[in-house]
Scaffold this motif. Structure first.
Motif, PDB file in Angstrom:
ATOM      1  N   ALA A 495       0.834  -1.205   0.000  1.00 53.17           N
ATOM      2  CA  ALA A 495       0.000   0.000   0.000  1.00 53.17           C
ATOM      3  C   ALA A 495       0.868   1.255   0.000  1.00 53.17           C
ATOM      4  CB  ALA A 495      -0.924  -0.006   1.211  1.00 53.17           C
ATOM      5  N   LEU A 496       1.924   1.264   0.805  1.00 45.07           N
ATOM      6  CA  LEU A 496       2.838   2.413   0.837  1.00 45.07           C
ATOM      7  C   LEU A 496       3.558   2.583  -0.505  1.00 45.07           C
ATOM      8  CD1 LEU A 496       4.345   1.926   4.405  1.00 45.07           C
ATOM      9  CD2 LEU A 496       3.011   3.909   3.648  1.00 45.07           C
ATOM     10  N   GLU A 497       3.897   1.460  -1.146  1.00 50.68           N
ATOM     11  CA  GLU A 497       4.556   1.532  -2.452  1.00 50.68           C
ATOM     12  C   GLU A 497       3.610   2.130  -3.492  1.00 50.68           C
ATOM     13  OE1 GLU A 497       7.406   0.706  -5.637  1.00 50.68           O
ATOM     14  OE2 GLU A 497       7.384   1.393  -3.545  1.00 50.68           O
ATOM     15  N   GLY A 502       2.278   7.231  -6.655  1.00 51.77           N
ATOM     16  CA  GLY A 502       1.151   8.027  -7.121  1.00 51.77           C
ATOM     17  C   GLY A 502      -0.100   7.227  -7.432  1.00 51.77           C
ATOM     18  N   LYS A 503      -0.135   5.956  -7.063  1.00 49.98           N
ATOM     19  CA  LYS A 503      -1.329   5.134  -7.280  1.00 49.98           C
ATOM     20  C   LYS A 503      -2.219   5.240  -6.031  1.00 49.98           C
ATOM     21  CE  LYS A 503       1.270   1.835 -10.136  1.00 49.98           C
ATOM     22  NZ  LYS A 503       1.717   0.422 -10.283  1.00 49.98           N
ATOM     23  N   TYR A 504      -2.793   6.430  -5.859  1.00 52.55           N
ATOM     24  CA  TYR A 504      -3.479   6.725  -4.610  1.00 52.55           C
ATOM     25  C   TYR A 504      -4.743   5.891  -4.409  1.00 52.55           C
ATOM     26  CZ  TYR A 504      -0.355  10.710  -5.027  1.00 52.55           C
ATOM     27  OH  TYR A 504       0.753  11.503  -5.185  1.00 52.55           O
ATOM     28  N   ARG A 505      -5.487   5.636  -5.482  1.00 46.44           N
ATOM     29  CA  ARG A 505      -6.714   4.868  -5.342  1.00 46.44           C
ATOM     30  C   ARG A 505      -6.408   3.418  -4.926  1.00 46.44           C
ATOM     31  NH1 ARG A 505     -11.461   6.684  -6.286  1.00 46.44           N
ATOM     32  NH2 ARG A 505     -10.639   8.455  -7.470  1.00 46.44           N
ATOM     33  N   GLU A 506      -5.358   2.847  -5.524  1.00 43.98           N
ATOM     34  CA  GLU A 506      -4.962   1.487  -5.164  1.00 43.98           C
ATOM     35  C   GLU A 506      -4.428   1.448  -3.728  1.00 43.98           C
ATOM     36  OE1 GLU A 506      -4.457  -2.625  -5.668  1.00 43.98           O
ATOM     37  OE2 GLU A 506      -5.604  -1.111  -6.777  1.00 43.98           O
ATOM     38  N   ARG A 510      -6.052  -0.785  -0.591  1.00 45.39           N
ATOM     39  CA  ARG A 510      -5.310  -1.687   0.290  1.00 45.39           C
ATOM     40  C   ARG A 510      -5.419  -1.249   1.753  1.00 45.39           C
ATOM     41  NH1 ARG A 510      -1.770  -5.217  -2.268  1.00 45.39           N
ATOM     42  NH2 ARG A 510      -1.194  -4.757  -4.434  1.00 45.39           N
ATOM     43  N   ALA A 511      -5.353   0.072   1.989  1.00 47.98           N
ATOM     44  CA  ALA A 511      -5.429   0.579   3.363  1.00 47.98           C
ATOM     45  C   ALA A 511      -6.802   0.311   3.972  1.00 47.98           C
ATOM     46  CB  ALA A 511      -5.123   2.075   3.387  1.00 47.98           C
ATOM     47  N   ALA A 528      -3.713  10.286   4.054  1.00 47.75           N
ATOM     48  CA  ALA A 528      -2.872  10.841   2.989  1.00 47.75           C
ATOM     49  C   ALA A 528      -3.420  10.496   1.607  1.00 47.75           C
ATOM     50  CB  ALA A 528      -1.445  10.327   3.147  1.00 47.75           C
ATOM     51  N   ALA A 529      -3.807   9.234   1.397  1.00 51.62           N
ATOM     52  CA  ALA A 529      -4.334   8.833   0.090  1.00 51.62           C
ATOM     53  C   ALA A 529      -5.662   9.524  -0.198  1.00 51.62           C
ATOM     54  CB  ALA A 529      -4.501   7.319   0.043  1.00 51.62           C
ATOM     55  N   ALA A 530      -6.535   9.619   0.818  1.00 48.89           N
ATOM     56  CA  ALA A 530      -7.813  10.305   0.634  1.00 48.89           C
ATOM     57  C   ALA A 530      -7.588  11.786   0.344  1.00 48.89           C
ATOM     58  CB  ALA A 530      -8.678  10.132   1.878  1.00 48.89           C
ATOM     59  N   GLY A 531      -6.585  12.375   0.982  1.00 48.60           N
ATOM     60  CA  GLY A 531      -6.262  13.781   0.714  1.00 48.60           C
ATOM     61  C   GLY A 531      -5.815  13.997  -0.717  1.00 48.60           C
ATOM     62  N   GLN A 532      -4.998  13.087  -1.215  1.00 49.97           N
ATOM     63  CA  GLN A 532      -4.536  13.196  -2.603  1.00 49.97           C
ATOM     64  C   GLN A 532      -5.695  13.046  -3.588  1.00 49.97           C
ATOM     65  OE1 GLN A 532      -1.604  14.136  -3.382  1.00 49.97           O
ATOM     66  NE2 GLN A 532      -0.142  13.412  -1.839  1.00 49.97           N
ATOM     67  N   LEU A 533      -6.713  12.278  -3.204  1.00 48.43           N
ATOM     68  CA  LEU A 533      -7.860  12.032  -4.082  1.00 48.43           C
ATOM     69  C   LEU A 533      -9.003  13.010  -3.838  1.00 48.43           C
ATOM     70  CD1 LEU A 533      -7.925   8.130  -3.781  1.00 48.43           C
ATOM     71  CD2 LEU A 533      -7.274   9.442  -5.820  1.00 48.43           C
TER      72      LEU A 533
END
Length: 588
Positions: A495-497, A502-506, A510-511, A528-533
């Motif tokens: 998930a961190l990878e 930049g694969k924020y949705r993926e 996973r998170a 962080a991923a939700a913020g990017q999206l």
């Protein structure tokens, strides 16, 4: 007046003064592994006790007076008091059952209330070395110390001669009852890791040879797992096992002391198209069939021996791995009949897998108690080291970190062929900043047991967060391919990878699969991923979980990540996503 003052002074000397002196000693002792918050809570409870206000101490008052919560605090939705009281209780148990055994007056916090008890043993005994300095001698078990507790009571306002007499009689009766109960013969229930007796019925011809080879290889595969002990069935009459497999049974299997015994019956068959293994786990005492299954593998273009090894490797993982059948059965048994020793190791394994703070606190206290009686048990030593790291205590305190390393080092010394000992050593060394030595320990663990997918998962995550991204991801992929259920550390690495690339949705997908209110790293990644999206609601939900988990912690999230070995570049990438979600690491 002078006589009255003298009487009060005498009362203080045996009651409040002694109790407060004991409190000051434990709070000043570096071997009392408690946070500043826990020390403040303990002093508050003792102060309220001697002020005669223990009856008014509730979760709400503690939250307001000790933890600085607002008047709108609701204990039904915010578990801070219950969680912190549990952790304080575990810290007190650890202190008195190891380092603090020399204390004549002990402070205890019974479950179910916030009223401290003061118990005198009348005994002076040196501290247990293993708590601060593990002894190298110790296969000898300690016997429980008989203790006759005397409950110290706070000063009372005069309530009349009759009431005072009644209270005195009740106190004496209570002390006498506790004295009798504590002096009854008692020995802790010590458990050991389970034993698997492998039963592979003999056959004849080509099929019999495949059966014998399968049994021999299964012994080899299962013996690599630290969670079980393996016994092989004695060879049948007329069968020369040595000529077929090179292995000779030294004696018929015997029941190992303190170990639950399971019989594993295996039937193996092979033809030109596929191999098949059928198995059944039976309770050796009751003869009850507990689990059974069948697995197949096609030959295709592969060679038959490789197919057989792959099939039996998979069976070994499903039986003795972290989520294996035998381990699960033992964990269920521990819930019904609690024990110390291996039972505490199981509690720790479950809590570590679930990232469960309360479970870790319970396992911590249980392991410390086990250490009192089994100072040279490598499984207990290794589990305790891993718990100290997982709770964050080792990253917050150099003293605790040094102890974790010492515990893990001793586990390796006692069990140099145990992969679990090296995993504990890896984690303890990593938290002290000795990353190269940590990775060496992890690779030794992987070499000792290449079948255990939890090892590359754990090693891979540490490599990844330290900045060695490529190797960390490679190990996570190894764990992903080999196991039926992806280990949490491997899933977090992948998930961190995805997030880093930049694969924020993926990454968010996973998170979400790992969502756990107590898992700081997962909640941070979700934000962080939700913020990017631009997913505000998702970020808010994860932020609530992160704040819930941070209750009771004085360290910032950024400081915690750095203490846990996260590379500055990775922290900055996460902070960028948090910024887009409207928060910053520095403010958490």
């Amino acid at each position: 007046m002078e006589a009255r003052n003298a009487g009060l002074a005498a009362h203080c000397a045996i009651d409040e003064c002694d109790a407060r002196a004991a409190l000051d000693r434990i709070l000043a002792d570096s071997q009392f592994h408690a946070t500043e918050r826990h020390r403040k809570l303990l002093r508050y409870l003792v102060d309220e006790f001697f002020a005669g206000r223990s009856g008014q101490v509730k979760a709400y008052t503690i939250a307001i007076d000790v933890f600085g919560r607002p008047a709108s605090f609701d204990p039904a939705t915010d578990p801070i008091v219950r969680v912190e009281a549990s952790r304080l209780r575990a810290a007190l148990t650890q202190y008195y059952e190891t380092v603090g055994e020399k204390e004549r007056l002990r402070i205890e916090l019974p479950k179910g209330n916030y009223v401290p008890q003061f118990v005198t043993s009348g005994l002076a005994q040196g501290p247990s070395e293993i708590a601060a300095d593990p002894t190298e001698a110790g296969s000898e078990q300690k016997q429980p110390v008989e203790v006759a507790p005397v409950l110290v009571r706070p000063p009372r306002r005069p309530l009349g001669v009759v009431a005072a007499a009644a209270a005195g009689i009740a106190a004496m009766a209570g002390a006498f009852y506790l004295s009798v109960v504590e002096r009854l013969p008692w020995q802790p229930v010590l458990s050991a890791k389970p034993t698997i007796v492998i039963d592979v019925p003999a056959g004849s011809g080509t099929g019999g040879e495949e059966q014998r080879k399968a049994g021999d290889y299964l012994v080899h595969a299962l013996s690599q797992f630290s969670a079980v002990r393996i016994l092989a069935q004695a060879p049948g009459a007329g069968i020369d096992v040595a000529s077929v497999t090179g292995w000779v049974a030294s004696a018929p299997p015997v029941k190992l002391q303190g170990s639950k015994e399971y019989r594993l019956s295996v039937a193996y068959s092979a033809d030109v198209k596929e191999h098949q293994v059928s198995w059944q786990v039976v309770d050796a005492q009751s003869n009850e069939a507990l689990r059974a299954g069948t697995a197949k593998a096609a030959i295709d273009n592969g060679d038959a021996p490789a197919v057989q090894e792959k099939l039996l490797d998979r069976l070994a993982r499903s039986l003795a791995g972290e989520e294996g059948v035998i381990v699960s059965l033992e964990a269920a048994r521990q819930l019904v009949t609690p024990s110390i020793g291996y039972g505490c190791v199981l509690l720790a394994d479950v809590a570590l897998a679930r990232v469960d703070p309360e479970g870790l606190a319970s396992a911590h206290a249980c392991l410390e108690q086990s250490l009192t009686y089994q100072a040279a048990d490598p499984d207990v030593l290794a589990s305790l080291a891993m718990v100290l790291v997982a709770t964050g205590e080792a990253s917050a305190s150099p003293t605790v970190a040094a102890r974790a390393v010492k515990l893990a080092d001793k586990a390796v010394t006692l069990a140099p062929q145990s992969s679990q000992s090296y995993i504990a050593q890896m984690q303890a060394r990593f938290v002290t900043g000795d990353t190269e030595a940590a990775f060496l320990s992890g690779r030794r663990a992987a070499a000792l047991n290449p079948l255990d997918d939890a090892i590359p998962a754990r090693l891979g995550l540490l490599l990844f967060v330290s900045g060695q991204y490529s190797e960390g991801v490679s190990l996570a992929r190894v764990a992903e391919v080999g196991c039926e259920y992806l280990h949490r550390d491997a899933a977090l690495t992948l998930a961190l990878e995805d997030y880093r690339n930049g694969k924020y949705r993926e990454a968010l997908r996973r998170a979400r699969q790992l969502a756990n209110p107590a898992d700081t790293a997962v909640n941070l990644l979700r934000i962080a991923a939700a913020g990017q999206l631009g997913l505000t609601r998702e970020a808010t939900s994860a932020l609530d979980g992160l704040r819930w988990n941070k209750i009771g912690s004085t360290r910032s999230i950024e400081g915690e990540l750095a203490a846990r070995g996260y590379a500055p570049e990775l922290i900055a990438l996460l902070d960028d996503g948090l910024g887009k979600a409207g928060v910053r690491l520095a403010g958490l």
